[in-house]
Design a protein around this motif. Structure first.
Motif, PDB file in Angstrom:
ATOM      1  N   UNK A  42       0.837  -1.212   0.000  1.00 13.74           N
ATOM      2  CA  UNK A  42       0.000   0.000   0.000  1.00 13.74           C
ATOM      3  C   UNK A  42       0.870   1.259   0.000  1.00 13.74           C
ATOM      4  N   UNK A  43       1.941   1.250   0.775  1.00 18.87           N
ATOM      5  CA  UNK A  43       2.848   2.404   0.800  1.00 18.87           C
ATOM      6  C   UNK A  43       3.504   2.600  -0.562  1.00 18.87           C
ATOM      7  N   UNK A  44       3.934   1.509  -1.196  1.00 14.75           N
ATOM      8  CA  UNK A  44       4.549   1.638  -2.518  1.00 14.75           C
ATOM      9  C   UNK A  44       3.565   2.164  -3.549  1.00 14.75           C
ATOM     10  N   UNK A  45       2.330   1.713  -3.495  1.00 10.64           N
ATOM     11  CA  UNK A  45       1.317   2.207  -4.434  1.00 10.64           C
ATOM     12  C   UNK A  45       1.034   3.689  -4.171  1.00 10.64           C
ATOM     13  N   UNK A  46       1.024   4.082  -2.898  1.00  9.80           N
ATOM     14  CA  UNK A  46       0.709   5.475  -2.553  1.00  9.80           C
ATOM     15  C   UNK A  46       1.857   6.431  -2.857  1.00  9.80           C
ATOM     16  N   UNK A  47       3.101   5.976  -2.776  1.00 13.31           N
ATOM     17  CA  UNK A  47       4.230   6.899  -2.893  1.00 13.31           C
ATOM     18  C   UNK A  47       5.007   6.793  -4.199  1.00 13.31           C
ATOM     19  N   UNK A  48       4.730   5.804  -5.015  1.00 15.25           N
ATOM     20  CA  UNK A  48       5.431   5.666  -6.293  1.00 15.25           C
ATOM     21  C   UNK A  48       4.412   5.603  -7.422  1.00 15.25           C
ATOM     22  N   UNK A  49       4.919   5.380  -8.624  1.00 11.98           N
ATOM     23  CA  UNK A  49       3.989   5.264  -9.753  1.00 11.98           C
ATOM     24  C   UNK A  49       3.456   3.840  -9.920  1.00 11.98           C
ATOM     25  N   UNK A  50       3.768   2.960  -8.977  1.00 12.64           N
ATOM     26  CA  UNK A  50       3.224   1.597  -9.013  1.00 12.64           C
ATOM     27  C   UNK A  50       1.720   1.656  -8.742  1.00 12.64           C
ATOM     28  N   UNK A  51       0.988   0.817  -9.456  1.00 13.59           N
ATOM     29  CA  UNK A  51      -0.459   0.830  -9.256  1.00 13.59           C
ATOM     30  C   UNK A  51      -1.042  -0.573  -9.117  1.00 13.59           C
ATOM     31  N   UNK A  52      -0.190  -1.558  -8.920  1.00 13.51           N
ATOM     32  CA  UNK A  52      -0.663  -2.938  -8.837  1.00 13.51           C
ATOM     33  C   UNK A  52      -0.625  -3.404  -7.380  1.00 13.51           C
ATOM     34  N   UNK A  53      -1.760  -3.833  -6.869  1.00 11.03           N
ATOM     35  CA  UNK A  53      -1.824  -4.390  -5.511  1.00 11.03           C
ATOM     36  C   UNK A  53      -1.561  -5.898  -5.595  1.00 11.03           C
ATOM     37  N   UNK A  54      -0.356  -6.296  -5.233  1.00 13.91           N
ATOM     38  CA  UNK A  54       0.044  -7.695  -5.350  1.00 13.91           C
ATOM     39  C   UNK A  54      -0.086  -8.463  -4.042  1.00 13.91           C
ATOM     40  N   UNK A  55      -0.346  -7.780  -2.923  1.00 13.25           N
ATOM     41  CA  UNK A  55      -0.352  -8.474  -1.636  1.00 13.25           C
ATOM     42  C   UNK A  55      -1.394  -9.591  -1.516  1.00 13.25           C
ATOM     43  N   UNK A  56      -2.520  -9.568  -2.272  1.00 11.26           N
ATOM     44  CA  UNK A  56      -3.467 -10.689  -2.131  1.00 11.26           C
ATOM     45  C   UNK A  56      -2.901 -12.041  -2.578  1.00 11.26           C
ATOM     46  N   UNK A  57      -1.926 -12.047  -3.466  1.00 12.54           N
ATOM     47  CA  UNK A  57      -1.389 -13.322  -3.957  1.00 12.54           C
ATOM     48  C   UNK A  57      -0.671 -14.108  -2.858  1.00 12.54           C
ATOM     49  N   UNK A  58       0.298 -13.512  -2.147  1.00 12.53           N
ATOM     50  CA  UNK A  58       0.880 -14.274  -1.037  1.00 12.53           C
ATOM     51  C   UNK A  58      -0.109 -14.487   0.107  1.00 12.53           C
ATOM     52  N   UNK A  59      -1.034 -13.552   0.277  1.00  8.42           N
ATOM     53  CA  UNK A  59      -2.045 -13.688   1.324  1.00  8.42           C
ATOM     54  C   UNK A  59      -2.871 -14.959   1.109  1.00  8.42           C
ATOM     55  N   UNK A  60      -3.324 -15.164  -0.111  1.00 12.01           N
ATOM     56  CA  UNK A  60      -4.130 -16.344  -0.424  1.00 12.01           C
ATOM     57  C   UNK A  60      -3.257 -17.600  -0.481  1.00 12.01           C
ATOM     58  N   UNK A  61      -2.112 -17.503  -1.138  1.00  8.65           N
ATOM     59  CA  UNK A  61      -1.241 -18.676  -1.285  1.00  8.65           C
ATOM     60  C   UNK A  61      -0.792 -19.237   0.048  1.00  8.65           C
ATOM     61  N   UNK A  62      -0.237 -18.395   0.885  1.00  6.34           N
ATOM     62  CA  UNK A  62       0.221 -18.838   2.198  1.00  6.34           C
ATOM     63  C   UNK A  62      -0.972 -19.163   3.091  1.00  6.34           C
ATOM     64  N   UNK A  63      -2.071 -18.448   2.897  1.00  7.46           N
ATOM     65  CA  UNK A  63      -3.286 -18.710   3.672  1.00  7.46           C
ATOM     66  C   UNK A  63      -3.797 -20.122   3.460  1.00  7.46           C
ATOM     67  N   UNK A  64      -3.671 -20.638   2.238  1.00  5.82           N
ATOM     68  CA  UNK A  64      -4.059 -22.019   1.971  1.00  5.82           C
ATOM     69  C   UNK A  64      -3.194 -22.968   2.800  1.00  5.82           C
ATOM     70  N   UNK A  65      -1.899 -22.680   2.874  1.00 11.84           N
ATOM     71  CA  UNK A  65      -0.999 -23.501   3.688  1.00 11.84           C
ATOM     72  C   UNK A  65      -1.356 -23.464   5.162  1.00 11.84           C
ATOM     73  N   UNK A  66      -1.677 -22.294   5.667  1.00 19.36           N
ATOM     74  CA  UNK A  66      -2.070 -22.165   7.078  1.00 19.36           C
ATOM     75  C   UNK A  66      -3.379 -22.919   7.327  1.00 19.36           C
ATOM     76  N   UNK A  67      -4.305 -22.823   6.393  1.00 16.17           N
ATOM     77  CA  UNK A  67      -5.584 -23.537   6.535  1.00 16.17           C
ATOM     78  C   UNK A  67      -5.372 -25.047   6.537  1.00 16.17           C
ATOM     79  N   UNK A  68      -4.512 -25.550   5.651  1.00 18.59           N
ATOM     80  CA  UNK A  68      -4.240 -26.992   5.621  1.00 18.59           C
ATOM     81  C   UNK A  68      -3.530 -27.441   6.895  1.00 18.59           C
TER      82      UNK A  68
END
Length: 104
Positions: A42-68
């Motif tokens: 979120x900080x990178x999106x707010x302070x740079x010209x980046x506009x892609x929110x990528x945090x859901x990918x590790x959130x879901x991927x690792x979340x599956x591991x935690x759930x299992x």
């Protein structure tokens, strides 16, 4: 003298305790790291010209591991331990029927 039944109950209790502790540690590390990655993204999106929110990918991927980890280590841990103890009992009975000194 400790009976086989008392030993099995104690082993089951200690194993479940270890598995639950392992899951709690896994969940705590997941929460800390995911919080950090979310803030970073979120900080990178707010302070740079980046506009892609990528945090859901590790959130879901690792979340599956935690759930299992939860499902197999906490939720259905009793079943897995009971199955393992049944296998151990079957092997022990097989060894008890063999004459002493029989090579395996």
């Amino acid at each position: 003298m400790i009976t086989a039944d008392a030993y099995q109950r104690a082993e089951r209790e200690l194993t479940l305790r270890e598995w639950r502790r392992g899951w709690r540690i896994h969940a705590a590390v997941y929460a800390l790291v995911m919080t950090g990655l979310t803030i970073l993204n979120v900080v990178l999106v707010a302070t740079t010209d980046a506009d892609f929110l990528w945090f859901p990918f590790p959130l879901v991927g690792w979340g599956i591991g935690v759930a299992m980890h939860y499902v197999h280590g906490v939720r259905f841990g009793e079943r897995e331990i009971a199955a393992r103890q049944a296998q151990i009992a079957a092997v022990a009975e097989q060894h008890a029927r063999e004459p002493a000194g029989t090579p395996r």
